[in-house]
Structures are given as C-alpha cells and as structure tokens.
Design a protein around this motif. Structure first.
Motif, PDB file in Angstrom:
ATOM      1  N   ALA A 329      -3.497 -22.986 -15.183  1.00 27.49           N
ATOM      2  CA  ALA A 329      -3.145 -21.947 -14.207  1.00 27.49           C
ATOM      3  C   ALA A 329      -3.448 -22.413 -12.790  1.00 27.49           C
ATOM      4  CB  ALA A 329      -3.900 -20.657 -14.521  1.00 27.49           C
ATOM      5  N   GLY A 330      -4.605 -23.062 -12.610  1.00 27.93           N
ATOM      6  CA  GLY A 330      -4.977 -23.547 -11.278  1.00 27.93           C
ATOM      7  C   GLY A 330      -3.985 -24.565 -10.753  1.00 27.93           C
ATOM      8  N   VAL A 335       0.529 -25.860  -7.175  1.00 28.32           N
ATOM      9  CA  VAL A 335       1.870 -26.446  -7.084  1.00 28.32           C
ATOM     10  C   VAL A 335       2.875 -25.410  -6.593  1.00 28.32           C
ATOM     11  CG1 VAL A 335       3.783 -27.376  -8.458  1.00 28.32           C
ATOM     12  CG2 VAL A 335       1.460 -28.240  -8.801  1.00 28.32           C
ATOM     13  N   GLY A 336       2.716 -24.163  -7.058  1.00 38.28           N
ATOM     14  CA  GLY A 336       3.640 -23.103  -6.660  1.00 38.28           C
ATOM     15  C   GLY A 336       3.612 -22.790  -5.178  1.00 38.28           C
ATOM     16  N   ALA A 344       9.117 -27.334 -10.453  1.00 36.98           N
ATOM     17  CA  ALA A 344       7.724 -27.376 -10.921  1.00 36.98           C
ATOM     18  C   ALA A 344       7.657 -27.344 -12.440  1.00 36.98           C
ATOM     19  CB  ALA A 344       6.932 -26.207 -10.329  1.00 36.98           C
ATOM     20  N   ILE A 345       8.510 -26.527 -13.062  1.00 40.53           N
ATOM     21  CA  ILE A 345       8.560 -26.485 -14.530  1.00 40.53           C
ATOM     22  C   ILE A 345       8.983 -27.839 -15.087  1.00 40.53           C
ATOM     23  CG2 ILE A 345       9.829 -25.512 -16.489  1.00 40.53           C
ATOM     24  CD1 ILE A 345       9.950 -22.862 -14.891  1.00 40.53           C
ATOM     25  N   ILE A 371       4.398 -19.788 -16.277  1.00 39.15           N
ATOM     26  CA  ILE A 371       5.423 -18.972 -15.621  1.00 39.15           C
ATOM     27  C   ILE A 371       4.794 -17.939 -14.692  1.00 39.15           C
ATOM     28  CG2 ILE A 371       7.139 -17.157 -16.080  1.00 39.15           C
ATOM     29  CD1 ILE A 371       7.941 -18.841 -18.581  1.00 39.15           C
ATOM     30  N   ILE A 372       3.746 -17.261 -15.151  1.00 42.95           N
ATOM     31  CA  ILE A 372       3.107 -16.244 -14.305  1.00 42.95           C
ATOM     32  C   ILE A 372       2.440 -16.897 -13.101  1.00 42.95           C
ATOM     33  CG2 ILE A 372       1.253 -14.524 -14.225  1.00 42.95           C
ATOM     34  CD1 ILE A 372       1.925 -13.839 -17.129  1.00 42.95           C
ATOM     35  N   SER A 373       1.793 -18.036 -13.302  1.00 45.68           N
ATOM     36  CA  SER A 373       1.152 -18.732 -12.176  1.00 45.68           C
ATOM     37  C   SER A 373       2.196 -19.156 -11.148  1.00 45.68           C
ATOM     38  CB  SER A 373       0.387 -19.955 -12.685  1.00 45.68           C
ATOM     39  OG  SER A 373      -0.604 -19.586 -13.620  1.00 45.68           O
ATOM     40  N   LEU A 374       3.318 -19.690 -11.612  1.00 43.59           N
ATOM     41  CA  LEU A 374       4.372 -20.096 -10.685  1.00 43.59           C
ATOM     42  C   LEU A 374       5.025 -18.888 -10.013  1.00 43.59           C
ATOM     43  CD1 LEU A 374       6.093 -22.954 -12.721  1.00 43.59           C
ATOM     44  CD2 LEU A 374       4.798 -23.197 -10.596  1.00 43.59           C
TER      45      LEU A 374
END
Length: 439
Positions: A329-330, A335-336, A344-345, A371-374
């Motif tokens: 997640a970090g 990256v996001g 990014a994916i 997905i949620i982090s991005l």
C-alpha cells in the motif's frame, strides 16, 4: 548482464530518469513513457526502436481492454441522456435531509455513478460541473466543495465496474469478476466514511440541509431512477452467472444506456449521441495510449531485470501478510502521487506481484490493496488528476483545497488499513457468491 551493453543499474537510471525528467517538463505521461524507452533501444545493439511500436501494439492485442472504451461510452451516454438527473433526484430524496445535504448528495451520486462509469476522471469532471458552484451558492466553502467532489470521484475506481480492475485483471491475469465483487464492500465503506466526514464538516460549519422527503417523493424518485440503477446489477450479475465476459458486459451497458436514453427517458438527440461518441473517443485514446507505452516501458524493465534488482533485498525482510500489505500500500500510495494508475498497475503491479505471492496474499486481496491505494493517488499532488480537474472546474489552486483533501483522506486510509488486516473485506463476497473466482 547477458551480453547487454547497459547493466541493470544504468538502464534503470536511464528509464526512470528520462521518464521523471520529462514529467518535470510537463510532457504527458503516455508520451513520457514512450520517449523514455528510446535511449536504451538506440544504445542496445540487440534492440531497435521498432520494439517500442511492437510492444505498444502487443498491449492492445487484448479482448479485455475493449471493455475500457465501452464503459466510458456507457457513462457518457447516461450523462447526456438525462440519467444523471434522475440519480440526483433519488440521491437528494435519500440523504438530502442529512447535515450538509447537497454534499451528501454529491457523495451518494458518486456511488451510483461509480456503478455505471468505471472512470474517476469522468466522475470528477461531470460532478464538478453539477455540484461545485451549486454548493458554493448554498454557503459551502469553495475549498470544501472542490475537495469533496474530487475525493468522492475516486469511488469510481473502487466500486465495480472499474476500469482499473479491468486493466489489473487483464495485465496480471486475475479474475475480473472476482475483482468486481471484491470492490463492493470496500467501496461502500469508503463512501460511508465520506458521508461521515461531510456530516462532521456540516455540523462544525453549519452547512444547510434540505427538508426530509416523504415516502411518496422517495418512491417516485426510485421509480424514475430504477431503470438506471439496474445497470451495475446487469453488468456484475451477468459476469457472476457467466452470461457474458467483461467486454461483453461493457457492450451490454452501452446498449442499455442507449435504450434508456432514447426509448425510456427520450432525452438523447443526434447531437447528444455524437457528443457522447466523440468524448469517449478522446478519453479512450488517452487511456489506451497510456496502456501501450507503459507496457513497452515494463517490457524494457523486464529485459534489463530491473524488478529483480529492486526486490533483491525485500525477500530478506521476512514480512508477514499484514506487513507486506502495508508495504505494498505504501509503495502504491507514493507511486500514485507521481504516476497515472494504469501505467502504475502495468509497471509497479507486475514488480510487486511476486512479493505478494511470497507473503501469501491472495491475488484478489493484493489487487484491491493496490487499486484502492492508487485510487487515493488521484487526489494527492503533484499528479492528483481528479483534484486537478475539480480545482480547474472550481477555479481555485490545488494548494487551497489540499487541507480539506488531507482531512477527508484520513478516514479513507483507515478503511484501507482495515482491508489489509482483514482480507475478508474483499474476499467475502467472491467466496459467498462465486467461489470459482478465488481459484
């Protein structure tokens, strides 16, 4: 390195340095990714520039990616065909009486719209035009209005059908039906904490509310909006029961949107249809071009074994599933901030997939964390595309809305932390409704 002119470290510096250097010069992300590939292709004797074209077009050779323009088209058809207006009426009947009524409607409409469009940027653009000035006229602070519009737009990346889920499933070979089901509970929880945040703001700042709707008004609003609300059930239900693939589901969504706009609501004109197709073509071209150049960039990273070098020391950390989840997640949150979700994916998701597998994370759980982090990266600077769109519509600088965005992100991050520690938040629905998606 196997006869290569460039070693792994040098290749990584050239690729990432060229990419971020061009981003600093405000070169579009998709173009920057492609141009960053050229120096190694020119330097390396075993490669040549046509590899960029080959790998870009190889990325497009995917039946699943056809779903992306079709979902965008369905969203545009529904917006232009008057469907959004019916959903606003229903949202106001449901939550308009709560503190911060219009902002609550903003959030609930994002939940409804997420189940149709799959695109956070489309949500931010359309919702911004509908709600920002309307909220300011009712006494809401402009920075708050911009922030809640941007933050609620990220729900379209989490609640199915999500374009990010389609790309993730296609690139990393994960069940898209499983991802659709896995996104329902986290997406609704994030929507609820956003409504709670609006409630807190409204209580502190005295934002207005609407009179509570009667049961008759609520029933009438539900009756009018009911056909539009069937869209996500048709898409997800059809995928669960095996009636059609994600791409076929997107085509069904387009046909259903045309049926609603032309036959049921009768608000779609020839000019409106042309506008829907032209806007879809523009957005789809940007999205898919990004997929192609990111795939070429990722191919070069794999050619020079950059992911192996980056992850060489991670395996020695001996992190369990929870710590690995927070680590993933970090990485995606950072990256996001700098990179669009789709490249990014393709690049980072591919790199982190072995780490998640080694830690025992289920592929769908890993996907939802990423997905949620991005999705949160869509509202964090310097990239923050949804925040940029909302600020442009609201006529303010990003820094003016940043404080409110950070406050709104805190409870959303707590949902992400809960997802990491409790995998069943994502896996429960797939396990109950279609266990084959977990295989």
């Amino acid at each position: 390195m196997g006869g290569n002119v460039l070693d792994t470290g040098t290749a990584a510096w050239i690729l990432f340095g060229g990419f971020f250097g061009m981003l600093a010069l405000r070169v579009p992300v998709a173009v920057a990714l492609g141009l960053a590939c050229l120096p190694p292709l020119l330097i390396e004797p075993r490669l040549w520039p046509m590899v960029l074209v080959q790998e870009t077009f190889n990325a497009y050779n995917s039946f699943i990616l056809l779903a992306v323009p079709f979902f965008l088209l369905a969203a545009n058809l529904m917006t232009i065909g008057g469907i959004t207006e019916r959903l606003i009426r229903l949202s106001r009947s449901l939550v308009g009486h709560l503190p911060g009524g219009l902002a609550q409607v903003n959030v609930v409409l994002s939940i409804f719209f997420a189940g149709i469009s799959g695109s956070s940027t489309a949500d931010a653009a359309s919702q911004g035009k509908l709600f920002i000035e309307a909220q300011v006229r009712e006494g809401y602070d402009r920075s708050f209005s911009v922030a809640i519009t941007a933050v609620s737009a990220v729900l379209a990346a989490i609640i199915p059908p999500s374009i990010m889920m389609i790309v993730w499933g296609g690139v990393l070979t994960v069940s898209i039906g499983g991802l659709f089901l896995a996104g329902v509970v986290p997406g609704l929880l994030i929507g609820l904490v956003q409504m709670g945040t609006v409630h807190a703001y409204a209580s502190l700042r005295g934002y207005p509310t609407y009179p509570k709707s009667t049961w008759t008004e609520l029933g009438a609003a539900l009756l009018v909006a009911g056909p539009a609300l069937l869209t996500p059930f048709i898409i997800i239900g059809g995928k669960i029961f095996g009636w059609f693939t994600p791409t076929e589901a997107a085509c069904i969504a387009v046909l259903y949107a045309i049926f609603l706009s032309v036959i049921v609501y009768r608000e779609m004109s020839g000019r409106g249809l042309w506008k829907a197709f032209s806007e879809t073509g523009r957005f789809a071209a940007i999205t898919l071009f990004c997929v192609g150049t990111a795939s070429a960039f990722g191919w070069l990273l794999a050619f020079y074994k950059v992911p192996d070098a980056l992850l060489a020391g991670v395996g020695t950390w001996e992190m369990g599933p929870i710590l690995t989840g927070f680590f993933i997640a970090g990485v995606f949150l950072v990256v996001g901030c700098f990179l669009d979700a789709i490249p990014a994916i393709i690049i980072v998701g591919t790199i982190l997939q072995p780490v998640a597998m080694e830690a025992g994370l289920h592929p769908i759980h890993f996907a939802m964390i990423g997905i949620i982090s991005l999705a949160f990266g869509l509202v964090t600077p310097p990239y923050g595309l949804c925040l940029l769109i909302s600020c442009a519509v609201g006529g303010i600088r990003m820094t003016q809305a940043l404080k409110d965005v950070c406050i709104m992100l805190l409870p959303m991050l707590s949902v992400l932390a809960l997802l990491i520690m409790w995998p069943d938040m994502a896996l429960l629905l797939p396990r109950l409704l279609e266990p084959d998606f977990l295989k």
